[in-house]
Design an enzyme around this catalytic site. Structure first.
Site, PDB file in Angstrom:
ATOM      1  N   CYS A   2      35.278  -4.567  25.436  1.00  0.00           N
ATOM      2  CA  CYS A   2      34.219  -4.141  26.342  1.00  0.00           C
ATOM      3  C   CYS A   2      34.048  -5.177  27.442  1.00  0.00           C
ATOM      4  O   CYS A   2      34.637  -6.244  27.410  1.00  0.00           O
ATOM      5  CB  CYS A   2      32.903  -4.012  25.595  1.00  0.00           C
ATOM      6  SG  CYS A   2      33.014  -2.982  24.140  1.00  0.00           S
ATOM      7  N   ARG A  29      39.057  -3.250  31.823  1.00  0.00           N
ATOM      8  CA  ARG A  29      38.978  -3.594  30.399  1.00  0.00           C
ATOM      9  C   ARG A  29      38.850  -2.344  29.526  1.00  0.00           C
ATOM     10  O   ARG A  29      38.817  -2.431  28.302  1.00  0.00           O
ATOM     11  CB  ARG A  29      37.778  -4.511  30.144  1.00  0.00           C
ATOM     12  CG  ARG A  29      37.875  -5.831  30.882  1.00  0.00           C
ATOM     13  CD  ARG A  29      36.602  -6.631  30.754  1.00  0.00           C
ATOM     14  NE  ARG A  29      36.423  -7.192  29.430  1.00  0.00           N
ATOM     15  CZ  ARG A  29      36.915  -8.355  29.022  1.00  0.00           C
ATOM     16  NH1 ARG A  29      37.624  -9.089  29.850  1.00  0.00           N
ATOM     17  NH2 ARG A  29      36.702  -8.805  27.816  1.00  0.00           N
ATOM     18  N   TRP A  72      34.104   0.054  25.242  1.00  0.00           N
ATOM     19  CA  TRP A  72      35.369   0.582  24.737  1.00  0.00           C
ATOM     20  C   TRP A  72      35.131   0.656  23.239  1.00  0.00           C
ATOM     21  O   TRP A  72      35.091  -0.362  22.551  1.00  0.00           O
ATOM     22  CB  TRP A  72      36.507  -0.384  25.117  1.00  0.00           C
ATOM     23  CG  TRP A  72      37.798  -0.148  24.415  1.00  0.00           C
ATOM     24  CD1 TRP A  72      38.247  -0.763  23.283  1.00  0.00           C
ATOM     25  CD2 TRP A  72      38.852   0.743  24.826  1.00  0.00           C
ATOM     26  NE1 TRP A  72      39.497  -0.304  22.968  1.00  0.00           N
ATOM     27  CE2 TRP A  72      39.892   0.598  23.877  1.00  0.00           C
ATOM     28  CE3 TRP A  72      39.004   1.624  25.898  1.00  0.00           C
ATOM     29  CZ2 TRP A  72      41.081   1.329  23.983  1.00  0.00           C
ATOM     30  CZ3 TRP A  72      40.194   2.336  25.974  1.00  0.00           C
ATOM     31  CH2 TRP A  72      41.211   2.187  25.033  1.00  0.00           C
ATOM     32  N   ASN A  98      30.305  -7.660  23.593  1.00  0.00           N
ATOM     33  CA  ASN A  98      31.727  -7.364  23.512  1.00  0.00           C
ATOM     34  C   ASN A  98      32.238  -8.040  22.249  1.00  0.00           C
ATOM     35  O   ASN A  98      32.088  -9.251  22.105  1.00  0.00           O
ATOM     36  CB  ASN A  98      32.425  -7.938  24.765  1.00  0.00           C
ATOM     37  CG  ASN A  98      33.924  -7.961  24.632  1.00  0.00           C
ATOM     38  OD1 ASN A  98      34.509  -7.132  23.941  1.00  0.00           O
ATOM     39  ND2 ASN A  98      34.562  -8.916  25.292  1.00  0.00           N
ATOM     40  N   GLY A  99      32.813  -7.291  21.317  1.00  0.00           N
ATOM     41  CA  GLY A  99      33.315  -7.889  20.073  1.00  0.00           C
ATOM     42  C   GLY A  99      32.916  -7.033  18.888  1.00  0.00           C
ATOM     43  O   GLY A  99      32.551  -5.869  19.037  1.00  0.00           O
ATOM     44  N   GLU A 495      63.386  -0.876  20.271  1.00  0.00           N
ATOM     45  CA  GLU A 495      62.190  -1.149  21.069  1.00  0.00           C
ATOM     46  C   GLU A 495      62.485  -2.217  22.129  1.00  0.00           C
ATOM     47  O   GLU A 495      62.006  -2.131  23.257  1.00  0.00           O
ATOM     48  CB  GLU A 495      61.040  -1.582  20.146  1.00  0.00           C
ATOM     49  CG  GLU A 495      59.776  -2.077  20.836  1.00  0.00           C
ATOM     50  CD  GLU A 495      59.090  -1.059  21.755  1.00  0.00           C
ATOM     51  OE1 GLU A 495      59.447   0.139  21.725  1.00  0.00           O
ATOM     52  OE2 GLU A 495      58.215  -1.478  22.531  1.00  0.00           O
ATOM     53  N   LYS A 499      62.049  -1.626  26.127  1.00  0.00           N
ATOM     54  CA  LYS A 499      61.265  -2.480  27.038  1.00  0.00           C
ATOM     55  C   LYS A 499      62.087  -2.804  28.275  1.00  0.00           C
ATOM     56  O   LYS A 499      61.603  -2.725  29.395  1.00  0.00           O
ATOM     57  CB  LYS A 499      60.854  -3.798  26.363  1.00  0.00           C
ATOM     58  CG  LYS A 499      59.744  -3.726  25.361  1.00  0.00           C
ATOM     59  CD  LYS A 499      58.398  -3.417  25.934  1.00  0.00           C
ATOM     60  CE  LYS A 499      58.030  -2.008  25.973  1.00  0.00           C
ATOM     61  NZ  LYS A 499      57.733  -1.078  25.095  1.00  0.00           N
ATOM     62  N   GLU A 502      62.816   0.424  30.555  1.00  0.00           N
ATOM     63  CA  GLU A 502      61.698   1.071  31.249  1.00  0.00           C
ATOM     64  C   GLU A 502      61.142   0.250  32.402  1.00  0.00           C
ATOM     65  O   GLU A 502      60.625   0.809  33.359  1.00  0.00           O
ATOM     66  CB  GLU A 502      60.597   1.541  30.283  1.00  0.00           C
ATOM     67  CG  GLU A 502      59.861   0.484  29.522  1.00  0.00           C
ATOM     68  CD  GLU A 502      58.902   1.054  28.475  1.00  0.00           C
ATOM     69  OE1 GLU A 502      58.454   2.211  28.589  1.00  0.00           O
ATOM     70  OE2 GLU A 502      58.592   0.324  27.525  1.00  0.00           O
ATOM     71  N   HIS A 518      81.133   2.545  15.467  1.00  0.00           N
ATOM     72  CA  HIS A 518      81.327   3.990  15.631  1.00  0.00           C
ATOM     73  C   HIS A 518      81.115   4.440  17.069  1.00  0.00           C
ATOM     74  O   HIS A 518      80.998   5.634  17.334  1.00  0.00           O
ATOM     75  CB  HIS A 518      80.389   4.753  14.698  1.00  0.00           C
ATOM     76  CG  HIS A 518      80.635   4.449  13.254  1.00  0.00           C
ATOM     77  ND1 HIS A 518      81.788   4.801  12.603  1.00  0.00           N
ATOM     78  CD2 HIS A 518      79.882   3.778  12.346  1.00  0.00           C
ATOM     79  CE1 HIS A 518      81.739   4.379  11.347  1.00  0.00           C
ATOM     80  NE2 HIS A 518      80.584   3.753  11.162  1.00  0.00           N
ATOM     81  N   LYS A 617      51.375   5.964  31.618  1.00  0.00           N
ATOM     82  CA  LYS A 617      50.834   5.265  30.446  1.00  0.00           C
ATOM     83  C   LYS A 617      50.522   6.253  29.327  1.00  0.00           C
ATOM     84  O   LYS A 617      50.750   5.976  28.166  1.00  0.00           O
ATOM     85  CB  LYS A 617      49.565   4.510  30.866  1.00  0.00           C
ATOM     86  CG  LYS A 617      48.929   3.701  29.753  1.00  0.00           C
ATOM     87  CD  LYS A 617      49.793   2.511  29.400  1.00  0.00           C
ATOM     88  CE  LYS A 617      49.346   1.795  28.151  1.00  0.00           C
ATOM     89  NZ  LYS A 617      50.471   1.106  27.501  1.00  0.00           N
TER      90      LYS A 617
END
Ligand code: G6P
Length: 622
Positions: A2, A29, A72, A98-99, A495, A499, A502, A518, A617
């Site tokens: 937050c 945020r 958030w 926030n937390g 992955e 990265k 992309e 193969h 996103k």
């Protein structure tokens, strides 16, 4: 994650305007609701973005001071009722936070027994009531706030106000950032300097366990125990945008650097290390059903899918339950064989990915128990699943997922511990129906302790990022890259390649190291480098011989190896060393150098790493 912002001043500015403008620069945020309190005008709250809050602010909403918040959600749905600021019973004490307050349930029970009535589901509200409780004994707001703060456990960046002391704002920090802005005849408290910078560039960063009191003319800082703190002010030369990025050049780097904190946030309050147990409150409502399941299907897209593949290795090895991992886009068009002993587990950062959502709907139609590992509270997937585990990674801005991936794998490790140790509490009938393997206390403890040590180990990788930057620059002219790994690091190869492709737009592909012969091996020559993930694990020797196969074709090799490895350096061209951990958690450390490598590689090419072309996103269309 937050955002908090507070203002007090005697310069004739309207606090309402200052706060609303400030909240806008904290919107990065993440937000699902917003609100503010002015002692002279009252409170206003709204779901949605700051623009929604602005529309609700009455014309005569004015004052010299106030506190504001962007939420958030972590505890409680993102509704107006749960939006901050929260108040005590009397409407005199107000708080933005926030937390996460870890002991809020115990505190709430005690306060309710003392006659306090709660208005929201938020953990934050206990702070206002606690201060109110102490104000019954002392009339001093500062003293009451200090006493309350000493009783709460968890993480916080807080701003508090008291209607009877309208000029004063109290701020405090424990684990969540808080910065003071020092102007002439005005002072500020915020989660980061961005909302303060239009007013003053002179700031003081609070440290954990510190409490600040601001009035228009003055600021003081104390330790929670009461000792005064003297700290020099800092002059900020960053722009507001740079300050949102925490001083980093890009959100992606900032988010990679947040890895250790994300790990802590995902695990916080969920481990009983000495008992070797994981406590997942979000699964409590389905505990009985979980005891009898005999199959798990994990669905996800992109990075979340690769996290699922890591989960497959964890769950099969440590829980002995059959696991399949499916791309959301494929699963939804299959005719999967599912029954009421099957879990379908959706993994999604945004909680809005259309293919994953449809997969979950399909699974529910077929009678499966639908679970989620989701980062965004009350997102569509979170609401559609029967139960789940929130990541608590905070909002992710960079399109290429980094910190969310860390938290997804960590949540899967917690789930492994939870299900692995669950059988002990299930009935014999349930246990034999599920045919699961029982995880011993010792094994549970090993996993729990290893999880607790991960943040520190991750930090050492991040501290050595210069070496990875150099390597990325060295290889930045490459047009292709192969990533290879085995077992737990097989998904990490995919992955890592994802990265790089992309954000740098070069051809990068992941491959199971044993599968190279193969096909992929045909591409290798002196211009085609390979990133080989070769930690000291159960398939180390196999990986070494795969690296030899590449070297025999003159392919350059960067090896990602465990600290203390003296062999791999003899055959690989370059080596990145990573601290050792138990095999199942290795992917969580190994992905960090690969994220950094991709980041520096793309930055060297001058590309927009936070917003790669053609990608979004959150993909809410098919
Ligand atoms: C997009 C994002 C990826 C993400 C994927 C799944 O492709 O760019 O970073 O991994 O969607 O998103 P989700 O929000 O469901 O995890």
């Amino acid at each position: 994650m937050c955002g908090i912002f507070a203002y007090t001043g005697n310069k004739g500015k309207n606090a309402s305007t200052v706060l609303l403008d400030g909240l806008l620069s904290l919107e990065y945020r993440g937000y699902d609701s917003a609100g503010m309190y002015l002692p002279e005008s009252g409170s206003v709250r709204s779901t949605g973005a700051v623009s929604m809050l602005r529309k609700k602010v009455p014309k005569n909403f004015k004052g010299h001071s106030g506190i504001a918040h962007l939420r958030w959600a972590t505890h409680g749905e993102p509704t107006e009722k749960n939006a901050h600021p929260h108040q005590d019973c009397s409407g005199n004490v107000w708080v933005v936070h926030n937390g996460i307050i870890e002991n809020f349930k115990e505190l709430k029970v005690g306060l309710e027994a003392n006659g306090h009535t709660f208005r929201s589901d938020s953990d934050t509200e206990v702070i206002a009531h606690l201060v109110e409780e102490h104000l019954k004994k002392t009339k001093d707001f500062e003293k009451a706030a200090l006493k309350a703060l000493r009783e709460i456990r968890g993480t916080y960046g807080i701003a508090l106000q008291y209607k009877k002391e309208p000029e004063m704002v109290i701020g405090a920090r424990m684990g969540s950032p808080v910065v003071l802005g020092l102007g002439e005849g005005e002072h500020f408290i915020a989660s980061d300097p961005s909302p303060i910078l239009p007013h003053t560039r002179t700031v003081v960063f609070l440290e954990d366990g510190e409490v600040a009191v601001i009035t228009p003319k003055k600021h003081t800082i104390h330790k929670l125990a009461g000792d005064p703190v003297k700290r020099k002010a800092t002059r900020i030369d960053w722009s507001a945008e740079e300050s949102q990025k925490g001083g980093y050049e890009h959100f992606m780097l900032k988010e990679i650097m947040e890895g250790p904190e994300v790990l802590q946030n995902t695990v916080r309050g969920r481990l009983l290390p000495d008992k070797g147990l994981a406590k997942l409150g979000g699964l409590e409502s389905v505990t009985k059903q979980l005891a009898r399941i005999n199959r798990i299907i994990i669905v996800g897209c992109g990075t979340a899918y690769y996290a699922g593949l890591v989960g497959e290795y964890m769950l099969e090895e440590h829980v002995g339950i059959p696991v399949e991992v499916e791309l959301g886009s494929e699963f939804r068009y299959r005719k999967p064989v599912i029954n009421d002993r099957t879990i379908v587990l959706a993994i999604s950062q945004s909680g809005e990915t259309a293919d994953t959502l449809e997969a979950i709907r399909e699974a529910k139609r077929r009678g499966a128990l639908a679970l989620g590992i989701v980062n965004t509270v009350s997102s569509t997937i979170a609401r559609t699943t029967d139960a789940g585990v929130y990541n608590h990674a905070g909002p992710e801005i960079g399109v290429a997922s980094t910190k969310a991936f860390i938290s997804q794998m960590t949540a899967l490790a917690l789930l492994t511990l939870f299900l692995g140790r669950q059988r002990a509490s299930a009935t014999p009938e349930q246990a034999s129906a599920s045919r699961r393997r029982e995880m011993s206390v010792v094994e549970g403890r090993d996993i729990a302790h290893a999880l607790q040590e991960l943040p520190q180990k991750m930090q050492t990788i991040l501290d050595n990022r210069k070496a990875i930057e150099k390597l990325a620059i060295k290889y930045a002219k490459s047009r292709d890259f192969l990533y290879i790994g085995r077992k737990y690091n097989y998904p990490i190869a995919f992955e890592g390649a994802l990265k790089l492709k992309e954000i740098s737009y070069i051809h990068a592909e992941g491959c199971g190291a044993g599968e190279m012969k193969h096909g992929s091996l045909a591409m290798i020559d002196e211009h085609f480098p390979t990133m080989a993930i070769v930690p000291a694990d159960s398939v180390y020797d196999k990986m070494l011989s795969n690296i030899q196969q590449i070297k025999a074709r003159k392919g350059p090799v960067i090896a990602l190896a465990s600290e203390g490895d003296t062999e791999v350096g003899k055959i690989a061209d370059d080596v990145i060393y990573v601290p050792h951990t138990i095999e199942m958690l290795m992917p969580i450390l190994n992905i960090i150098p690969l994220q950094l490598f991709a980041y520096y590689f793309a930055r060297e090419k001058g590309l927009n790493v936070d917003r790669p072309r053609n990608l979004a996103k959150s993909v809410t269309v098919e």
